[in-house]
Design an enzyme around this catalytic site. Structure first.
Site, PDB file in Angstrom:
ATOM      1  N   GLU A 147       0.833  -1.214   0.000  1.00 20.98           N
ATOM      2  CA  GLU A 147       0.000   0.000   0.000  1.00 20.98           C
ATOM      3  C   GLU A 147       0.866   1.262   0.000  1.00 20.98           C
ATOM      4  O   GLU A 147       0.438   2.320  -0.456  1.00 20.98           O
ATOM      5  CB  GLU A 147      -0.919  -0.036   1.218  1.00 20.98           C
ATOM      6  CG  GLU A 147      -2.144   0.840   1.102  1.00 20.98           C
ATOM      7  CD  GLU A 147      -3.143   0.645   2.231  1.00 20.98           C
ATOM      8  OE1 GLU A 147      -3.097  -0.400   2.937  1.00 20.98           O
ATOM      9  OE2 GLU A 147      -3.972   1.531   2.437  1.00 20.98           O
ATOM     10  N   LYS A 198     -12.835   2.527  -1.981  1.00 26.63           N
ATOM     11  CA  LYS A 198     -13.825   2.861  -0.950  1.00 26.63           C
ATOM     12  C   LYS A 198     -14.909   3.764  -1.544  1.00 26.63           C
ATOM     13  O   LYS A 198     -16.093   3.552  -1.316  1.00 26.63           O
ATOM     14  CB  LYS A 198     -13.144   3.591   0.221  1.00 26.63           C
ATOM     15  CG  LYS A 198     -12.303   2.701   1.122  1.00 26.63           C
ATOM     16  CD  LYS A 198     -11.798   3.491   2.326  1.00 26.63           C
ATOM     17  CE  LYS A 198     -10.928   2.662   3.229  1.00 26.63           C
ATOM     18  NZ  LYS A 198     -10.415   3.403   4.394  1.00 26.63           N
ATOM     19  N   HIS A 242       6.174 -27.562  -0.590  1.00 24.49           N
ATOM     20  CA  HIS A 242       5.502 -28.657  -1.295  1.00 24.49           C
ATOM     21  C   HIS A 242       4.465 -28.117  -2.274  1.00 24.49           C
ATOM     22  O   HIS A 242       3.607 -28.856  -2.738  1.00 24.49           O
ATOM     23  CB  HIS A 242       4.873 -29.613  -0.269  1.00 24.49           C
ATOM     24  CG  HIS A 242       5.903 -30.185   0.657  1.00 24.49           C
ATOM     25  ND1 HIS A 242       6.482 -31.413   0.469  1.00 24.49           N
ATOM     26  CD2 HIS A 242       6.516 -29.643   1.748  1.00 24.49           C
ATOM     27  CE1 HIS A 242       7.382 -31.624   1.422  1.00 24.49           C
ATOM     28  NE2 HIS A 242       7.428 -30.560   2.205  1.00 24.49           N
TER      29      HIS A 242
HETATM   30  O1  PA5 Z   1      -3.303   1.950   5.764  1.00 19.77           O
HETATM   31  C1  PA5 Z   1      -4.400   2.453   5.543  1.00 19.77           C
HETATM   32  O2  PA5 Z   1      -4.608   3.676   5.616  1.00 19.77           O
HETATM   33  C2  PA5 Z   1      -5.620   1.600   5.194  1.00 19.77           C
HETATM   34  O3  PA5 Z   1      -5.285   0.267   4.987  1.00 19.77           O
HETATM   35  C3  PA5 Z   1      -6.644   1.683   6.319  1.00 19.77           C
HETATM   36  O4  PA5 Z   1      -6.074   1.262   7.521  1.00 19.77           O
HETATM   37  C4  PA5 Z   1      -7.893   0.850   6.032  1.00 19.77           C
HETATM   38  O5  PA5 Z   1      -8.433   1.188   4.792  1.00 19.77           O
HETATM   39  C5  PA5 Z   1      -8.952   1.069   7.120  1.00 19.77           C
HETATM   40  O6  PA5 Z   1      -9.280   2.421   7.245  1.00 19.77           O
HETATM   41  P1  PA5 Z   1      -9.998   3.009   8.520  1.00 19.77           P
HETATM   42  O7  PA5 Z   1      -9.128   2.800   9.701  1.00 19.77           O
HETATM   43  O8  PA5 Z   1     -10.214   4.450   8.213  1.00 19.77           O
HETATM   44  O9  PA5 Z   1     -11.316   2.274   8.665  1.00 19.77           O
END
Ligand code: PA5
Length: 426
Positions: free
Chosen positions: A278, A413, A299
């Site tokens: 990410e 999202k 395996h």
């Molecule tokens: O690293 C990030 O920003 C994302 O992976 C968020 O943690 C994830 O989308 C969840 O978001 P939130 O904590 O706003 O619900």
């Protein structure tokens, strides 16, 4: 501490040009000049977190253990994986009587899972911790709708004392709901993004509730913070890891396979995949983070690693000492023909399996790194997770990428909101 080694095939990466680039990144990082520097709250968090804050988490954790048999942690992405990674590394493999059980929800949308979870909770005392930085992510919101309703039906007005919200200080629907319902609240700091939040209340509360030492976890992270801030570029393993994976990426090794021999680390791999994937996967760039659990996957995926497309390198994540072990014993009949390794511990077997695998994959043309921690405890895990976060920042900056945003995730999202016709997104 982390011990980093790498195969001879990886030539020295620290030429003058690389050193200059890394020096500039280091300067920018610590003077907060790089891209996304509004999100560097995690960088000195371990050394600046207050004793009052830790004590408050510990007290709430103690209260949870008194109130509950099960803590349900609701969250997804960075609001899920940090706690899950640490707990999986530290918890015993099998449930233990009289120990708080930590279960997760909202990390996927399976009606079957949620229905079975609600049924499983019957007859057990429950506390819920919902975690969402934005306070508006769909998956945890759905899970919380069901779980808060369940809690109200079971505990009536008392439900409010069994629901804890971890979210933004000011913004988001969840923040507002917590205020209206009188739920206890913890804050996700503005300047710490989801995948960098494991040392905030996001990770600390579930970890402390399960009875693990968050002080030791933070000590490990604090040690890492100091070591990698002060070490010069050439002796800085966090920087070296970033520089090597960058050099391999430039040479066409665009997939990094994390390989472990201790299955308890599999959620550290999942957390690592989120962190690097990410943070770096943007603008058509980024090493693809993948993972395997050995010897299981020797395996299956072992075939591909040995002999498939040559665009991958392998990073072993190893543990020196086992917390518990067994020794292979002799039998008089030796029917399974294992007497020849009588006396060998299973950890020793894994060390040998690592050597054998490393040699085989090396001869198959797979460049290799190893990151070794001493043992699985809070201190070592705290150090390791901080090491990864820091390396990730260097690695993304080497690609010219902002490590701290996630436009692709936001796009998903918002698309979901549009398809669901959420008011304001039609
Ligand atoms: O690293 C990030 O920003 C994302 O992976 C968020 O943690 C994830 O989308 C969840 O978001 P939130 O904590 O706003 O619900």
């Amino acid at each position: 501490m982390i011990n980093l080694t790498y195969s001879e095939a990886i030539e020295s990466v620290m030429d003058a040009n690389m050193k200059t680039r890394l020096q500039k990144i280091q300067d920018d990082l610590y003077t907060k000049q790089g891209a996304g520097s509004d999100f560097l709250g995690w960088l000195d968090w371990p050394s600046s977190v207050s004793d009052d804050f830790i004590t408050k988490i510990e007290e709430t954790a103690k209260r949870i253990r008194k109130q509950a048999d099960v803590l349900v942690v609701i969250g997804i992405g960075g609001s899920y994986l940090g706690a899950k990674a640490v707990l999986s590394s530290l918890e015993p493999y099998f449930p233990q009587e009289d120990k708080l059980e930590v279960l997760f929800a909202g990390h996927q949308v399976s009606g079957e899972y949620l229905k079975q979870l609600l049924a499983y909770l019957d007859g057990k005392d429950v506390v819920v911790n919902i975690i969402s930085k934005s306070g508006k992510t769909t998956e945890p919101a759905i899970a919380f709708r069901f779980l808060s309703d369940y809690m109200e039906q079971r505990y009536g007005a008392g439900a409010a004392e069994r629901i804890i919200v971890t979210t933004d200080a000011e913004k988001g629907a969840l923040r507002q709901l917590a205020e209206t319902k009188g739920y206890e609240r913890f804050v996700v700091p503005d300047d710490v993004g989801g995948r960098y939040s494991v040392f905030t209340a996001v990770g600390l509360l579930p970890i402390a509730a399960a009875g693990h030492s968050i002080r030791q976890l933070l000590e490990g992270a604090k040690q890492a913070e100091a070591v990698y801030k002060d070490a010069g570029i050439e002796s800085n393993t966090a920087i070296q890891y970033a520089a090597i994976r960058h050099q391999l990426y430039v040479q066409g090794y665009t997939t990094e396979v994390s390989a472990i021999f201790e299955p308890k680390l599999s959620f550290v791999q999942e957390w690592w995949k989120q962190l690097f994937g990410e943070s770096e996967g943007k603008e058509g760039k980024g090493t693809f983070p993948a993972s395997v659990v050995f010897t299981t996957d020797l395996h299956s995926m072992g075939q591909y690693i040995q002999d498939g497309k040559r665009n991958l390198f392998e990073t072993f994540l190893l543990v020196n000492e086992a917390n518990e072990d067994l020794e292979i014993f002799e039998t008089p009949e030796d029917g399974d023909e294992l007497n020849y390794i009588a006396g060998l511990s299973l950890q020793e077997f894994n060390h040998i399996a690592h050597k054998g695998t490393a040699n085989a994959h090396l001869s198959g043309g797979v460049p290799q790194l190893s990151l070794t921690i001493e043992r699985l405890d809070e201190h070592e895990i705290g150090h390791l997770l901080y090491f990864y976060m820091l390396s990730c920042a260097y690695s993304a900056y080497l690609l010219g990428i902002n490590p701290f945003d996630q436009p692709g995730v936001e796009e998903y999202k918002n698309n979901i909101f549009k398809l669901l016709k959420k008011p304001g997104f039609e």
